[in-house]
Design a protein around this motif. Sequence first.
Motif, short mmCIF file in Angstrom:
data_model
loop_
_atom_site.label_atom_id
_atom_site.label_comp_id
_atom_site.label_asym_id
_atom_site.label_seq_id
_atom_site.Cartn_x
_atom_site.Cartn_y
_atom_site.Cartn_z
N GLN A 1 13.67 0.73 -11.41
CA GLN A 1 13.48 0.59 -9.97
C GLN A 1 13.12 1.92 -9.33
OE1 GLN A 1 17.01 -1.12 -8.28
NE2 GLN A 1 15.90 -2.88 -7.49
N GLN A 2 13.82 2.97 -9.73
CA GLN A 2 13.52 4.30 -9.20
C GLN A 2 12.12 4.75 -9.62
OE1 GLN A 2 15.43 5.96 -7.02
NE2 GLN A 2 13.77 7.42 -6.86
N LEU A 3 11.73 4.45 -10.85
CA LEU A 3 10.38 4.77 -11.31
C LEU A 3 9.34 4.01 -10.49
CD1 LEU A 3 8.46 6.19 -13.25
CD2 LEU A 3 8.84 4.32 -14.87
N GLU A 4 9.60 2.73 -10.24
CA GLU A 4 8.67 1.93 -9.43
C GLU A 4 8.53 2.52 -8.02
OE1 GLU A 4 8.07 -2.73 -8.16
OE2 GLU A 4 10.08 -1.92 -8.25
N LEU A 5 9.65 2.88 -7.40
CA LEU A 5 9.61 3.47 -6.06
C LEU A 5 8.83 4.79 -6.06
CD1 LEU A 5 13.26 2.81 -4.87
CD2 LEU A 5 11.18 1.73 -4.01
N SER A 6 9.07 5.61 -7.07
CA SER A 6 8.36 6.89 -7.16
C SER A 6 6.87 6.68 -7.37
CB SER A 6 8.92 7.73 -8.31
OG SER A 6 10.27 8.02 -8.09
N LEU A 7 6.50 5.71 -8.19
CA LEU A 7 5.08 5.44 -8.42
C LEU A 7 4.41 4.89 -7.16
CD1 LEU A 7 5.25 3.99 -12.02
CD2 LEU A 7 3.98 6.01 -11.31
N ARG A 8 5.13 4.08 -6.40
CA ARG A 8 4.57 3.58 -5.13
C ARG A 8 4.22 4.74 -4.19
NH1 ARG A 8 8.90 -0.85 -3.60
NH2 ARG A 8 8.28 -2.45 -5.07
N ASP A 9 5.11 5.74 -4.17
CA ASP A 9 4.90 6.88 -3.28
C ASP A 9 3.85 7.86 -3.80
OD1 ASP A 9 6.83 5.87 -1.61
OD2 ASP A 9 8.44 7.12 -2.44
N ASN A 10 3.71 7.99 -5.13
CA ASN A 10 2.87 9.03 -5.70
C ASN A 10 1.54 8.55 -6.25
OD1 ASN A 10 4.56 11.53 -5.59
ND2 ASN A 10 6.00 10.15 -6.59
N ARG A 11 1.32 7.29 -6.31
CA ARG A 11 0.05 6.76 -6.83
C ARG A 11 -0.68 6.07 -5.70
NH1 ARG A 11 -2.89 6.28 -11.31
NH2 ARG A 11 -4.02 4.35 -11.58
N ALA A 12 -1.86 6.55 -5.40
CA ALA A 12 -2.64 5.97 -4.31
C ALA A 12 -3.10 4.56 -4.70
CB ALA A 12 -3.85 6.84 -4.00
N PRO A 13 -3.02 3.61 -3.78
CA PRO A 13 -3.50 2.26 -4.08
C PRO A 13 -5.00 2.25 -4.35
CG PRO A 13 -2.37 2.34 -1.95
CD PRO A 13 -2.48 3.73 -2.44
N LEU A 14 -5.41 1.38 -5.25
CA LEU A 14 -6.81 1.32 -5.65
C LEU A 14 -7.72 0.94 -4.49
CD1 LEU A 14 -8.70 1.57 -8.06
CD2 LEU A 14 -8.34 -0.85 -8.51
N CYS A 15 -7.32 -0.02 -3.71
CA CYS A 15 -8.17 -0.50 -2.60
C CYS A 15 -7.64 -0.06 -1.24
CB CYS A 15 -8.27 -2.02 -2.64
SG CYS A 15 -9.09 -2.63 -4.10
N GLY A 16 -6.72 0.89 -1.22
CA GLY A 16 -6.19 1.39 0.04
C GLY A 16 -5.10 0.52 0.63
N ARG A 17 -4.65 -0.47 -0.10
CA ARG A 17 -3.64 -1.39 0.40
C ARG A 17 -2.28 -0.99 -0.15
NH1 ARG A 17 -4.08 -7.82 -0.50
NH2 ARG A 17 -2.64 -8.44 1.11
N ASP A 18 -1.26 -0.98 0.70
CA ASP A 18 0.08 -0.62 0.28
C ASP A 18 0.59 -1.59 -0.79
OD1 ASP A 18 2.62 0.83 0.57
OD2 ASP A 18 3.33 -1.08 1.40
N HIS A 19 1.14 -1.04 -1.85
CA HIS A 19 1.59 -1.85 -2.99
C HIS A 19 2.67 -2.86 -2.60
CE1 HIS A 19 4.09 -2.70 -6.52
NE2 HIS A 19 2.93 -2.84 -7.10
#
Length: 191
Positions: A117-135
């Motif tokens: 879960q912590q990894l998922e949260l960190s990836l949401r914050d640090n990886r830009a969405p492909l199409c500019g849409r929030d994950h």
Amino acid sequence: MVVADDTVPRWMTSLCILDYQTVAGADKFGNVFALRIPVELSESLDSDPTGGRLLEAGASAPNKFFAEACFHVGSIVNTLAKVSLGGNSDVILYSTIGGAIGALTPIAFQSDVELVQQLELSLRDNRAPLCGRDHLNYRSYYYPVRNVIDGDLVELFATLVPSKQKELAEVLDRSVPEVFRKIEDLRESIL
């Protein structure tokens, strides 16, 4: 006889019984969910199938399902099946109208849940969405995501540059090889 219904109207495409109180389902908007009736209600229905109330024609059921999990897959799910793939627990396999095959699997240990879960949260914050849409907005498109960790997003850890991998691993108080090993262990628990 209708014992319980969902509080949310759904256009069902597939349904799978998981246990005596729980079903998994999918709707035409690409959502997969697990619904459960409370254990107390299940026990009372064993002795009185009407639940103490008779259902009038056209009325909603006297009891409601509780949404245990909900997740937007992104494509119409046409098949759900509870299967055992040789691991320790059963897996829910699904296929979509676009040809994708996915799996929903329980994570056995709370420590693993917290790490991923912590990894998922960190990836949401640090990886830009492909199409500019929030994950999170995407995975919660129709209903809020609940009790599901996005394995597709977690698998993207391997595509990060090594410096970003090290940074995220430090946030998790792990080394990069430990994070890779944990992701691999979770993947292999399905296969």
